[in-house]
Design a protein around this motif. Structure first.
Motif, PDB file in Angstrom:
ATOM      1  N   LEU A  72      39.709  37.824  27.337  1.00 16.62           N
ATOM      2  CA  LEU A  72      41.138  37.955  27.645  1.00 16.62           C
ATOM      3  C   LEU A  72      41.430  37.433  29.051  1.00 16.62           C
ATOM      4  O   LEU A  72      42.376  36.682  29.262  1.00 16.62           O
ATOM      5  N   SER A  73      40.596  37.848  29.994  1.00 21.87           N
ATOM      6  CA  SER A  73      40.780  37.471  31.391  1.00 21.87           C
ATOM      7  C   SER A  73      40.648  35.966  31.578  1.00 21.87           C
ATOM      8  O   SER A  73      41.456  35.337  32.274  1.00 21.87           O
ATOM      9  N   THR A  74      39.661  35.372  30.954  1.00 14.82           N
ATOM     10  CA  THR A  74      39.426  33.932  31.065  1.00 14.82           C
ATOM     11  C   THR A  74      40.595  33.139  30.467  1.00 14.82           C
ATOM     12  O   THR A  74      41.097  32.199  31.089  1.00 14.82           O
ATOM     13  N   VAL A  75      41.034  33.522  29.280  1.00 10.06           N
ATOM     14  CA  VAL A  75      42.141  32.823  28.616  1.00 10.06           C
ATOM     15  C   VAL A  75      43.424  32.988  29.426  1.00 10.06           C
ATOM     16  O   VAL A  75      44.144  32.020  29.673  1.00 10.06           O
ATOM     17  N   PHE A  76      43.702  34.214  29.852  1.00 12.06           N
ATOM     18  CA  PHE A  76      44.926  34.488  30.610  1.00 12.06           C
ATOM     19  C   PHE A  76      44.956  33.672  31.902  1.00 12.06           C
ATOM     20  O   PHE A  76      45.940  32.999  32.191  1.00 12.06           O
ATOM     21  N   SER A  77      43.890  33.719  32.666  1.00 16.70           N
ATOM     22  CA  SER A  77      43.827  32.986  33.938  1.00 16.70           C
ATOM     23  C   SER A  77      43.969  31.485  33.715  1.00 16.70           C
ATOM     24  O   SER A  77      44.659  30.797  34.481  1.00 16.70           O
TER      25      SER A  77
END
Length: 187
Positions: free
Chosen positions: A108-113
């Motif tokens: 989630l963090s990787t995609v969001f960033s």
């Protein structure tokens, strides 16, 4: 079939999207912030018209799975921050989001960033500050109550974060006559 809609961040947004679906005779079984479960698959022509109408109203139909995931993540965060009786604000954010979206937090963090150009944590802070601004303008709660309702560890922590983001102290902001709040979909 699921539709994911960008900028659908409040109950009025849901009402507007519902009206457009009804105008086009597109049936749905469930609607929530950022997503609609359709009862049947509409024709490509109807989907195109729906996309054009929604675009004219400030929304966007999302085709990309990653974009849809980011939108679900944003609406989940907005819901967490704006829920008046929210017991999850004191739970670790990564756990709450991972459970809510049934997706690994690192992913989630990787995609969001990658898609938004900022971290989930920064987005959460920005949303919390917008909520603080809203509560300050209502002038129904003192700063201690606001800090508690938004899961801040202390009034000092809220004040420091608020000043860092806005350049003003919460009391200084409360004294302003103008409204510099941003719509949730613009945060």
């Amino acid at each position: 079939m699921e539709l994911f809609i960008k900028n659908m961040v409040c109950n009025r947004c849901i009402l507007v999207v519902q009206q457009e679906l009804e105008k086009l005779d597109i049936g749905f079984t469930h609607m929530d912030l950022g997503e609609v479960s359709l009862s049947s698959i509409p024709s490509p022509e109807k989907l195109k018209v729906l996309g054009e109408r929604l675009h004219g109203l400030g929304f966007e139909l999302l085709d990309d799975k990653k974009a849809a995931l980011v939108e679900k993540l944003k609406t989940t965060i907005i819901r967490l921050i704006h829920d008046k009786d929210n017991a999850t604000l004191n739970t670790k954010l990564s756990v709450v989001l991972q459970e809510a979206l049934d997706t690994d937090y690192h992913y989630l963090s990787t995609v969001f960033s990658g898609m938004e150009g900022l971290t989930i944590e920064k987005y959460v802070i920005m949303q919390r500050i917008e909520r603080v601004k809203e509560l300050l303008q209502y002038d129904e709660m003192n700063l201690s109550e606001i800090a508690d309702s938004l899961g801040y560890s202390s009034v000092q922590h809220l004040s420091q974060q608020f000043k860092k983001i806005t350049g003003l102290t919460p009391s200084g902001y409360r004294q302003l006559k103008g409204n510099d709040r941003r719509p949730l979909d613009m945060v």
